[in-house]
Design a protein around this motif. Structure first.
Motif, PDB file in Angstrom:
ATOM      1  N   ALA A  61       0.844  -1.190   0.000  1.00 36.45           N
ATOM      2  CA  ALA A  61       0.000   0.000   0.000  1.00 36.45           C
ATOM      3  C   ALA A  61       0.879   1.238   0.000  1.00 36.45           C
ATOM      4  CB  ALA A  61      -0.911  -0.002   1.220  1.00 36.45           C
ATOM      5  N   LEU A  62       0.289   2.389  -0.328  1.00 37.99           N
ATOM      6  CA  LEU A  62       1.051   3.643  -0.329  1.00 37.99           C
ATOM      7  C   LEU A  62       1.539   3.998   1.073  1.00 37.99           C
ATOM      8  CD1 LEU A  62      -1.100   5.768  -2.803  1.00 37.99           C
ATOM      9  CD2 LEU A  62       1.133   4.716  -3.221  1.00 37.99           C
ATOM     10  N   ARG A  63       0.690   3.760   2.092  1.00 33.15           N
ATOM     11  CA  ARG A  63       1.062   4.010   3.490  1.00 33.15           C
ATOM     12  C   ARG A  63       0.839   2.721   4.270  1.00 33.15           C
ATOM     13  NH1 ARG A  63      -2.439   8.750   2.700  1.00 33.15           N
ATOM     14  NH2 ARG A  63      -3.956   7.360   3.629  1.00 33.15           N
ATOM     15  N   ALA A  71      -4.739  -1.595   9.911  1.00 39.60           N
ATOM     16  CA  ALA A  71      -4.764  -0.342   9.165  1.00 39.60           C
ATOM     17  C   ALA A  71      -5.672   0.641   9.893  1.00 39.60           C
ATOM     18  CB  ALA A  71      -5.265  -0.585   7.752  1.00 39.60           C
ATOM     19  N   SER A  72      -5.149   1.808  10.219  1.00 38.10           N
ATOM     20  CA  SER A  72      -5.931   2.803  10.960  1.00 38.10           C
ATOM     21  C   SER A  72      -6.575   3.834  10.038  1.00 38.10           C
ATOM     22  CB  SER A  72      -5.048   3.505  11.993  1.00 38.10           C
ATOM     23  OG  SER A  72      -3.982   4.166  11.339  1.00 38.10           O
ATOM     24  N   ARG A  73      -6.194   3.815   8.769  1.00 32.84           N
ATOM     25  CA  ARG A  73      -6.774   4.752   7.791  1.00 32.84           C
ATOM     26  C   ARG A  73      -6.661   4.119   6.402  1.00 32.84           C
ATOM     27  NH1 ARG A  73      -1.854   9.132   8.041  1.00 32.84           N
ATOM     28  NH2 ARG A  73      -0.272   7.672   7.348  1.00 32.84           N
ATOM     29  N   PRO A  74      -7.485   4.586   5.468  1.00 31.46           N
ATOM     30  CA  PRO A  74      -7.400   4.035   4.110  1.00 31.46           C
ATOM     31  C   PRO A  74      -6.027   4.291   3.499  1.00 31.46           C
ATOM     32  CG  PRO A  74      -9.390   5.341   4.384  1.00 31.46           C
ATOM     33  CD  PRO A  74      -8.542   5.576   5.596  1.00 31.46           C
ATOM     34  N   SER A  75      -5.545   3.322   2.761  1.00 29.59           N
ATOM     35  CA  SER A  75      -4.286   3.466   2.037  1.00 29.59           C
ATOM     36  C   SER A  75      -4.382   2.635   0.767  1.00 29.59           C
ATOM     37  CB  SER A  75      -3.108   3.001   2.889  1.00 29.59           C
ATOM     38  OG  SER A  75      -1.892   3.194   2.170  1.00 29.59           O
ATOM     39  N   GLU A  76      -4.374   3.325  -0.363  1.00 31.85           N
ATOM     40  CA  GLU A  76      -4.539   2.626  -1.641  1.00 31.85           C
ATOM     41  C   GLU A  76      -3.315   1.783  -1.975  1.00 31.85           C
ATOM     42  OE1 GLU A  76      -7.456   3.680  -4.451  1.00 31.85           O
ATOM     43  OE2 GLU A  76      -6.596   5.698  -4.483  1.00 31.85           O
ATOM     44  N   LEU A  77      -3.550   0.808  -2.836  1.00 37.42           N
ATOM     45  CA  LEU A  77      -2.462  -0.022  -3.342  1.00 37.42           C
ATOM     46  C   LEU A  77      -1.510   0.817  -4.171  1.00 37.42           C
ATOM     47  CD1 LEU A  77      -4.413  -3.132  -4.680  1.00 37.42           C
ATOM     48  CD2 LEU A  77      -3.076  -2.978  -2.578  1.00 37.42           C
ATOM     49  N   ARG A  78      -0.240   0.493  -4.121  1.00 40.33           N
ATOM     50  CA  ARG A  78       0.726   1.176  -5.002  1.00 40.33           C
ATOM     51  C   ARG A  78       0.390   0.901  -6.461  1.00 40.33           C
ATOM     52  NH1 ARG A  78       6.391   0.158  -1.844  1.00 40.33           N
ATOM     53  NH2 ARG A  78       5.974   1.674  -0.218  1.00 40.33           N
ATOM     54  N   ALA A  79      -0.115  -0.301  -6.727  1.00 47.08           N
ATOM     55  CA  ALA A  79      -0.448  -0.699  -8.101  1.00 47.08           C
ATOM     56  C   ALA A  79      -1.911  -0.379  -8.436  1.00 47.08           C
ATOM     57  CB  ALA A  79      -0.182  -2.192  -8.286  1.00 47.08           C
ATOM     58  N   LEU A 102      -5.964  -1.059   1.618  1.00 48.91           N
ATOM     59  CA  LEU A 102      -6.093  -1.692   2.923  1.00 48.91           C
ATOM     60  C   LEU A 102      -7.494  -1.520   3.482  1.00 48.91           C
ATOM     61  CD1 LEU A 102      -2.741  -0.477   4.530  1.00 48.91           C
ATOM     62  CD2 LEU A 102      -3.218  -2.687   3.437  1.00 48.91           C
ATOM     63  N   SER A 103      -7.969  -2.537   4.179  1.00 45.94           N
ATOM     64  CA  SER A 103      -9.261  -2.483   4.855  1.00 45.94           C
ATOM     65  C   SER A 103      -9.031  -1.946   6.264  1.00 45.94           C
ATOM     66  CB  SER A 103      -9.883  -3.877   4.893  1.00 45.94           C
ATOM     67  OG  SER A 103     -11.165  -3.814   5.455  1.00 45.94           O
ATOM     68  N   VAL A 104      -9.580  -0.775   6.548  1.00 40.88           N
ATOM     69  CA  VAL A 104      -9.370  -0.113   7.839  1.00 40.88           C
ATOM     70  C   VAL A 104      -9.892  -0.994   8.976  1.00 40.88           C
ATOM     71  CG1 VAL A 104      -9.964   1.911   9.238  1.00 40.88           C
ATOM     72  CG2 VAL A 104      -9.441   2.173   6.806  1.00 40.88           C
ATOM     73  N   GLY A 105      -9.079  -1.114  10.020  1.00 40.46           N
ATOM     74  CA  GLY A 105      -9.447  -1.907  11.183  1.00 40.46           C
ATOM     75  C   GLY A 105      -9.056  -3.366  11.081  1.00 40.46           C
ATOM     76  N   SER A 106      -8.402  -3.734   9.995  1.00 33.01           N
ATOM     77  CA  SER A 106      -8.000  -5.127   9.784  1.00 33.01           C
ATOM     78  C   SER A 106      -6.507  -5.203   9.521  1.00 33.01           C
ATOM     79  CB  SER A 106      -8.736  -5.707   8.576  1.00 33.01           C
ATOM     80  OG  SER A 106     -10.123  -5.642   8.755  1.00 33.01           O
ATOM     81  N   ALA A 107      -5.930  -6.344   9.862  1.00 30.67           N
ATOM     82  CA  ALA A 107      -4.513  -6.586   9.579  1.00 30.67           C
ATOM     83  C   ALA A 107      -4.413  -7.561   8.414  1.00 30.67           C
ATOM     84  CB  ALA A 107      -3.817  -7.158  10.799  1.00 30.67           C
ATOM     85  N   GLY A 108      -3.744  -7.150   7.357  1.00 34.72           N
ATOM     86  CA  GLY A 108      -3.519  -8.034   6.218  1.00 34.72           C
ATOM     87  C   GLY A 108      -4.709  -8.221   5.305  1.00 34.72           C
ATOM     88  N   LEU A 109      -5.775  -7.460   5.504  1.00 36.60           N
ATOM     89  CA  LEU A 109      -6.972  -7.589   4.675  1.00 36.60           C
ATOM     90  C   LEU A 109      -7.080  -6.375   3.762  1.00 36.60           C
ATOM     91  CD1 LEU A 109      -9.442  -9.449   4.243  1.00 36.60           C
ATOM     92  CD2 LEU A 109     -10.678  -7.981   5.854  1.00 36.60           C
TER      93      LEU A 109
END
Length: 159
Positions: A61-63, A71-79, A102-109
């Motif tokens: 992800a970008l961040r 993930a505590s905030r949205p972060s788009e994929l680099r691709a 990234l799906s906010v509030g989830s790890a690896g999702l």
């Protein structure tokens, strides 16, 4: 409030190993973005609505989260620009893709939000592509049949 999806239900609709030898469709994990209701065969999403698909392993992800935290905030994929969605082999227009990251509030999702085209067929096979990599074939999205199209807007096929 949205209905929760328990582990047993998620496995029932998405785990091919649990269903080995059964003649049933395999459903992708998806939600209606407005109501957050799970898309199930008995409660399908509707063409024209926004859908959230979930998955793993979609790349950086970008961040990225710090120390593998949720993930505590949205972060788009680099691709992000290389993401495409196909419904029964037809590409969803790029301007229908709302978010892939990234799906906010989830790890690896990860989640992909997109608007279902009005031409979406009932229960289409859904495939996600990121660059040259495609998701597995055979996953279906529980989707209601499309509304009747006005005469001047009928879809055409090359076949």
């Amino acid at each position: 409030l949205p209905k929760p999806l328990n582990v047993a239900t998620a496995q029932r609709i998405a785990d091919a190993d649990l269903r080995a030898g059964e003649d049933r469709e395999t459903w992708v994990l998806a939600r209606d973005a407005d109501s957050l209701a799970w898309s199930l065969p008995e409660e399908p999403v509707r063409p024209g609505g926004t859908v959230i698909l979930y998955g793993t392993g979609w790349g950086p992800a970008l961040r990225p989260p710090i120390n593998l935290q949720t993930a505590s905030r949205p972060s788009e994929l680099r691709a992000r620009s290389a993401v495409r969605v196909y419904l029964d082999g037809m590409e969803v227009p790029a301007d229908h893709l709302v978010y892939a990251g990234l799906s906010v509030g989830s790890a690896g999702l990860y989640e992909l939000r997109f608007r279902l085209p009005l031409w979406t067929p009932p229960n289409p096979e859904v495939r996600l592509a990121i660059g040259a990599e495609f998701s597995q074939p055979g996953l279906r999205l529980a989707a209601a049949p499309p509304e009747v199209q006005p005469g001047g807007q009928r879809l055409r096929s090359i076949h």
